[in-house]
Design a protein around this motif. Structure first.
Motif, PDB file in Angstrom:
ATOM      1  N   ILE A 173      -7.133  -2.098  -8.735  1.00 28.90           N
ATOM      2  CA  ILE A 173      -5.755  -2.518  -7.840  1.00 28.90           C
ATOM      3  C   ILE A 173      -6.226  -3.832  -6.921  1.00 28.90           C
ATOM      4  O   ILE A 173      -7.166  -3.784  -6.141  1.00 28.90           O
ATOM      5  N   LYS A 174      -5.396  -4.748  -7.393  1.00 26.97           N
ATOM      6  CA  LYS A 174      -5.654  -6.056  -6.296  1.00 26.97           C
ATOM      7  C   LYS A 174      -5.138  -6.056  -4.780  1.00 26.97           C
ATOM      8  O   LYS A 174      -5.633  -6.753  -4.184  1.00 26.97           O
ATOM      9  N   ASP A 175      -3.791  -5.227  -4.617  1.00 31.14           N
ATOM     10  CA  ASP A 175      -3.017  -5.327  -3.549  1.00 31.14           C
ATOM     11  C   ASP A 175      -2.558  -3.921  -3.220  1.00 31.14           C
ATOM     12  O   ASP A 175      -2.289  -3.047  -4.233  1.00 31.14           O
ATOM     13  N   GLU A 176      -2.681  -3.511  -2.000  1.00 33.70           N
ATOM     14  CA  GLU A 176      -2.177  -2.238  -1.706  1.00 33.70           C
ATOM     15  C   GLU A 176      -0.628  -1.932  -2.160  1.00 33.70           C
ATOM     16  O   GLU A 176      -0.191  -0.805  -2.170  1.00 33.70           O
ATOM     17  N   ALA A 177       0.110  -2.972  -2.003  1.00 32.97           N
ATOM     18  CA  ALA A 177       1.676  -2.774  -2.442  1.00 32.97           C
ATOM     19  C   ALA A 177       1.592  -2.863  -3.888  1.00 32.97           C
ATOM     20  O   ALA A 177       2.916  -2.650  -4.565  1.00 32.97           O
ATOM     21  N   ASP A 178       0.730  -2.939  -4.706  1.00 36.60           N
ATOM     22  CA  ASP A 178       0.706  -2.872  -6.261  1.00 36.60           C
ATOM     23  C   ASP A 178       1.547  -1.697  -6.735  1.00 36.60           C
ATOM     24  O   ASP A 178       0.795  -0.655  -6.457  1.00 36.60           O
ATOM     25  N   LEU A 179       2.551  -1.821  -7.732  1.00 40.58           N
ATOM     26  CA  LEU A 179       3.193  -0.817  -8.285  1.00 40.58           C
ATOM     27  C   LEU A 179       2.502  -0.102  -9.309  1.00 40.58           C
ATOM     28  O   LEU A 179       1.890  -0.849 -10.359  1.00 40.58           O
ATOM     29  N   VAL A 180       2.052   1.088  -9.349  1.00 42.22           N
ATOM     30  CA  VAL A 180       1.168   1.960 -10.371  1.00 42.22           C
ATOM     31  C   VAL A 180       2.118   2.561 -10.905  1.00 42.22           C
ATOM     32  O   VAL A 180       2.831   3.677 -10.432  1.00 42.22           O
ATOM     33  N   THR A 181       2.386   2.688 -12.409  1.00 41.45           N
ATOM     34  CA  THR A 181       3.219   3.421 -13.279  1.00 41.45           C
ATOM     35  C   THR A 181       2.258   4.177 -14.253  1.00 41.45           C
ATOM     36  O   THR A 181       1.389   3.661 -14.717  1.00 41.45           O
ATOM     37  N   ILE A 182       2.711   5.533 -14.243  1.00 36.49           N
ATOM     38  CA  ILE A 182       2.023   6.597 -15.201  1.00 36.49           C
ATOM     39  C   ILE A 182       2.930   7.061 -15.901  1.00 36.49           C
ATOM     40  O   ILE A 182       3.908   7.595 -15.652  1.00 36.49           O
ATOM     41  N   ARG A 183       2.861   6.978 -17.255  1.00 38.36           N
ATOM     42  CA  ARG A 183       3.720   7.593 -18.382  1.00 38.36           C
ATOM     43  C   ARG A 183       3.037   8.533 -19.140  1.00 38.36           C
ATOM     44  O   ARG A 183       1.836   8.362 -19.462  1.00 38.36           O
TER      45      ARG A 183
END
Length: 837
Positions: A138-148
Motif C-alpha cells: 500500500i503506497k498511501d493510506e487513502a489507496d482503494l483496496v478491491t477484493i473480488r
C-alpha cells in the motif's frame, strides 16, 4: 511435602528468569531520540525530523560495527519510518508511506477460507493463496483496496478503513447472483466477453476502443456482435437476427425503456459513463424477462457502493457531459451523470452531418415552394442517477432515475394576403423513469429481490400549415408500471432455484388533433399482464457444464389469454478448448411500433407505440432455437452459431412498407434461418476480428400473397472486419462494414403506371446497392496530475464518404414516376477530450 517444595522452587526460579529477561530487554532498549543523538556524534551526521514523528518509539541500538547505510536499513526495518540520506551528512526522517496489508479471506456465511481471490490497489495486484492468505503493498493510506471472489460481494474501500494492525481476517458477504461466469474473455475486443448463460457482455470499464467510436456509445457498441445491425444506421432501429427494433427489450437497471436515442436515433440516449455493463441476449433469455421477442439489451450501472469520490468531465463535437460517483457513507454512494448538446453555442461538422441525416426527405429539410423553413435548431439532454444504500450486511436498496429529452424546432415562413407570417413547428421526444430495488440475503441459501419501476415516454409534434391556417398536433404516450419479485434458493453448490412473480400494467395513448377543420381522434388503452416463473440452474463443480431450464406462465386479463413460455440455455466445455451451446425460448409482447403515415411527426419520427387488442393487432409471439460451437486456444477464437426463429402476430404497419402494401393493415408472421460466424486473433498488441452473418428472412401475409416473400429486413449477407492496436498510452482502431443491399420493390420497367397507380414488380424482388463503410478512431491517454488523468480522441465515420443507399420509395407526380433515395451518413468526424479525477 518434598515434591511440593521442589515445584515451588522451580516456579519461583522460572518467574525470576522471566523477570530478569524482561528487565534485561528493557534496559537494552533506548528511545529513538537517544539512538539518533548517538549516531549523530559517532558519524558526524545530522538527522532532520519532526518530534511527533519519532515520539514513543523505542528499540535496541544498532550494532556499532554496522556501516552508516546498514544502520539506516536497520532503523527503517524496525521503526516503520523512512530514513533518506540527503547528500553526505544529512538524513531526512519521515513516516513511511508504503505499507503492507495482509490477512486471510473468509466467507462470512461459512467461515471457510477463499483461495485465489483477487486483491487489487491502484498500483498492485495479487491473489490469495490456497489458504486464503494475501499480502499487498500500500503506497498511501487513502489507496482503494478491491477484493473480488466469485459468488461473494466485492469489497472496495480505502486501506485506512481496514483498521489493519498486523495481518487481519477479511470476511466477504455471499452474493447470490445467477450461477454465471465468463467463458470467453475479449470475445471481439478488450472488455467484450461471452457468458456461459448464452449472453454477451460489454464491460465499459475495460472496453478500450472500437472502430469509429471514441466516446463509448452503448447501442452502437452492441452492433459489433454478429447478427446485430441497423438497416438505417440508427440506434433506434437495431435489428437482432432480422427483427424490428420494437421487438427488442431495452432495460436500464431493470427499467423497460421505450426510447433509444438522441438525434432521433443517431446517438444512444444512455449515458455510457454511468452505465458500466451491457448484456446482450439473442436467445435463451432468463425466465424473469418478458417482452423482446427478438432479443434483450440490458444495461447495468455499477452494483457496488463506492468508498472514494471519482468523476469525469468531457466534451465532443455533439455534447458536453459529466459524471460523479459520490460516497455518502461507508454503506452508501450516489452516481450522477448528465449530457447536454452544444448546438446552442456552436454548430460543428458532426452536428451538421447528423442534422442533415435525420432531416433528409422530410418537411424539415424542404417545404412547398411558397413556404420557407428557417431557424432550425435541435437540442438534447439526459440526466441519470443511481443511489445504493447497504442497510445492513443482508439488506440493500437501490434507486434509479433517468430523464431524456430531444427537441427539434423550426419556423415556417410565407406570404399570406400580402403579409409575411411565421409560425413554429416543433417535435419533442421525452422519457422519464424511476425505480426502486430492494434485495435481502436471508441466509447463505436464500435471497429475495423486489423491483418496482414506473417508465413514461412521450412523443409530441406540432406541425403548422401557414397557407391553410392549420395546426396539426400529434402525441404518442406510453406509461408503464411494473412490480417483480424474485426468490432465489441455493439447493447446493451445483443447483440454484429461481422463482418469481411479475405484474406489468401498460397504457398507450395516441392523439391526432387538427384545429382547422376541427378534428380530434384519441385512443387510450390499458393491458395488464401477470407472470409466474420458475427456473432451475445447474452447474458442475468443475464449471464445465452450465444449464438453465425454466418455464414462465403469463396471463393477460383483458383478453383472458394464457401464454406458456419455456426457456433453455445449455453450455458445455469439452477438450479444454471447445464449447457447445444450445439456446431456446418462447416469448411474447403486447406492444409494437407502427407507421400510420410516412409523414407522421414531421416525417422524422414516423413510428408510434400501440397496444395489442388481440384482434387486428395480435399479441406478438416468438419461438427460437440456436446451436453454437466455439474454439478458443492460443489467442485464436472461432465461433459458429446457427439459428431458426419464427415470429407470429406482426402487422404490415409495423414493418415499414413503402410499396403497394404501405396502407394495408394485415396480420402475418416471419421466419428467419441464419448463421453467425466469428474469427478473432490476438497477437501481442494487435487484435483483429472478422465476422460474417447469413440470413434468410421471409414474410407470410396470407391475405396479401399466397407465398412467402423476402422481409424488409432481409439483409442476406453481412461482414465486419476490425483491428485494434495498443501502444503504451495510444489506442488505434479501424474497421470495415459491408452488407448486401436492403430489399426493395421497383416498378415494372416499361409499364410503371396503370390507372394512375404504380405497377410494382414482385414484392422485395430487388435490392438496393451493397452497403460499404470504413471507420477509424484513435485515443491517447495521459496524466494531468498525480490523481488526474485524461484522454484525447478523434474518429471518422465513413472515411470514404460513400453515399450508401439505406432506403428508397416511389411516388406518382404529374403522371410520371419519381424515386426518392435516402442516403447514409457521409464523412463524419468527431473528437473528444475527457478528464478523470
Amino acid at each position: 511435602m518434598g515434591k511440593r517444595i521442589k515445584k515451588i522452587a522451580v516456579f519461583f526460579s522460572l518467574l525470576f528468569f522471566i523477570t530478569h529477561s524482561i528487565h534485561t530487554q528493557d534496559t537494552g532498549s533506548q528511545t529513538l531520540s537517544q539512538i539518533i543523538t548517538n549516531i549523530q556524534e559517532a558519524y558526524n551526521i545530522q538527522f532532520n525530523y519532526a518530534e511527533d514523528v519519532i515520539k514513543g518509539i523505542s528499540l535496541k541500538p544498532p550494532n556499532k560495527k554496522l556501516s552508516l547505510q546498514g544502520i539506516v536499513s536497520y532503523l527503517e526495518n524496525n521503526t516503520g519510518l523512512s530514513f533518506t540520506l540527503m547528500g553526505d551528512n544529512f538524513i531526512l526522517v519521515k513516516p513511511n508511506t508504503e505499507r503492507v496489508l495482509c490477512g486471510y479471506l473468509k466467507g462470512k456465511d461459512n467461515l471457510q477460507t477463499l483461495p485465489f481471490a483477487t486483491v487489487q490497489t491502484p498500483n498492485s495486484f495479487t491473489t490469495s493463496n490456497e489458504n486464503g492468505f494475501f499480502q499487498i503493498k500500500i503506497k498511501d493510506e487513502a489507496d482503494l483496496v478491491t477484493i473480488r471472489f466469485l459468488g461473494y460481494k466485492t469489497v472496495s474501500k480505502p486501506y485506512n478503513q481496514f483498521g489493519a494492525t498486523g495481518c487481519i481476517d477479511v470476511y466477504l458477504q455471499p452474493d447470490f447472483k445467477p450461477l454465471s461466469q465468463v467463458i470467453i474473455s475479449n470475445y471481439i475486443a478488450s472488455g467484450i466477453n461471452k457468458i456461459d448463460n448464452g449472453s454477451f457482455q460489454i464491460d465499459f470499464s475495460n472496453l478500450k476502443i472500437l472502430p469509429g467510436l471514441i466516446d463509448n456509445d452503448v447501442l452502437q457498441s452492441v452492433q459489433a456482435f454478429p447478427g446485430i445491425q441497423s438497416v438505417n444506421e440508427t440506434v433506434s432501429n437495431i435489428n437482432i437476427r432480422g427483427g424490428t427494433h420494437d421487438q427488442n427489450l431495452m432495460l436500464w437497471d431493470g427499467i423497460k425503456m421505450y426510447q433509444s436515442g438522441h438525434f432521433f436515433g443517431l446517438i444512444s440516449m444512455y449515458n455510457p459513463h454511468i452505465t458500466q455493463t451491457v448484456s446482450l441476449r439473442k436467445n435463451g433469455s432468463d425466465v424473469s424477462y418478458t417482452d423482446g421477442v427478438s432479443g434483450t439489451i440490458a444495461m447495468q450501472t455499477e452494483p457496488e457502493v463506492n468508498q472514494v469520490f471519482k468523476g469525469s468531465i468531457g466534451a465532443n463535437l455533439t455534447d458536453v457531459n459529466g459524471f460523479a460517483d459520490i460516497p455518502i457513507s461507508a454503506s452508501s454512494s450516489i452516481q450522477i451523470a448528465a449530457r447536454k448538446s452544444i448546438s446552442d453555442f456552436v454548430e460543428t461538422p458532426t452536428y451538421t452531418a447528423f442534422f442533415d441525416r435525420i432531416s433528409q426527405n422530410t418537411e424539415v429539410a424542404s417545404n412547398t415552394t411558397t413556404i420557407t423553413n428557417a431557424d432550425k435548431t435541435f437540442d438534447f439532454y439526459d440526466t441519470s442517477l443511481r443511489w445504493i444504500y447497504n442497510i445492513s450486511d443482508k439488506d440493500e436498496v437501490r434507486v434509479n432515475f433517468i430523464n431524456v429529452h430531444n427537441q427539434l424546432l423550426f419556423n415556417e415562413n410565407a406570404v399570406v394576403n400580402q403579409q409575411e407570417e411565421s409560425r413554429d413547428s416543433k417535435l419533442s421526444q421525452n422519457s422519464i423513469a424511476g425505480a426502486i430495488h430492494y434485495k435481502r440475503v436471508w441466509n447463505d441459501r436464500f435471497k429475495t429481490d423486489l423491483e418496482i419501476y414506473e417508465t413514461d415516454y412521450k412523443l409530441k409534434a406540432i406541425n403548422v400549415n401557414i397557407l391553410d391556417s392549420q395546426r396539426f398536433l400529434q402525441e404518442n404516450i406510453v406509461s408503464e408500471t411494473s412490480t417483480k419479485l424474485k426468490v432465489s434458493y441455493k439447493l447446493n453448490d451445483r443447483l440454484q432455484l429461481l422463482n418469481g412473480y411479475h405484474f406489468v400494467e401498460t397504457e398507450v395513448t395516441n392523439l391526432d388533433d387538427v384545429d382547422n377543420p376541427l378534428y380530434r381522434f384519441l385512443v387510450s388503452e390499458v393491458v395488464r399482464t401477470h407472470g409466474v416463473f420458475s427456473q432451475l440452474g445447474y452447474k458442475t463443480l468443475n464449471n464445465q457444464t452450465n444449464l438453465n431450464l425454466g418455464l414462465r406462465y403469463n396471463y393477460i386479463g383483458k383478453f383472458g389469454k394464457s401464454i406458456w413460455e419455456p426457456r433453455l440455455s445449455f453450455n458445455h466445455r469439452f477438450f479444454n478448448h471447445f464449447t457447445l451451446e444450445i439456446l431456446g425460448e418462447f416469448k411474447h409482447q403486447n406492444t409494437s411500433q407502427v407507421i400510420n403515415f410516412q409523414s407522421d411527426f414531421l416525417g422524422i419520427e414516423k413510428r408510434r407505440w400501440q397496444l395489442s387488442n388481440d384482434k387486428d393487432i395480435p399479441v406478438i409471439t416468438s419461438k427460437q432455437i440456436s446451436m453454437g460451437l466455439n474454439f478458443n486456444h492460443n489467442d485464436w477464437l472461432i465461433g459458429i452459431d446457427g439459428f431458426y426463429k419464427i415470429v407470429n402476430g406482426i402487422t404490415t404497419q409495423s414493418q415499414g412498407f413503402q410499396n403497394q402494401y404501405e396502407f394495408d393493415k394485415e396480420k402475418g408472421s416471419y421466419d428467419v434461418t441464419g448463421l453467425d460466424i466469428l474469427f478473432r486473433k490476438h497477437i501481442k498488441k494487435f487484435n483483429a476480428w472478422l465476422s460474417y452473418s447469413y440470413m434468410n428472412n421471409r414474410y407470410r401475409f396470407k391475405d396479401l400473397e399466397a407465398d412467402y416473400f423476402p422481409s424488409n429486413y432481409n439483409i442476406s449477407h453481412t461482414a465486419t472486419m476490425g483491428v485494434t492496436y495498443a501502444l503504451n498510452n495510444l489506442q488505434l482502431s479501424g474497421g470495415l462494414n459491408w452488407h448486401s443491399g436492403k430489399p426493395t420493390t421497383h416498378p415494372v420497367f416499361g409499364n410503371e403506371i396503370i390507372d394512375g397507380k404504380i405497377n410494382y414488380e414482385d414484392t422485395n424482388a430487388s435490392n438496393l446497392n451493397d452497403y460499404l463503410r470504413l471507420d477509424a478512431s484513435a485515443v491517447y491517454n495521459f496524466k494531468l496530475g498525480r490523481k488526474t488523468r485524461a484522454n484525447l480522441g478523434i474518429s471518422v465515420w465513413n472515411i470514404l464518404n460513400k453515399e450508401n443507399e439505406i432506403n428508397n420509395f416511389y411516388r406518382v407526380k404529374d403522371e410520371s414516376i419519381m424515386e426518392t433515395v435516402q442516403k447514409s451518413l457521409g464523412f463524419t468526424p468527431n473528437a473528444v477530450f475527457r478528464a478523470y479525477f
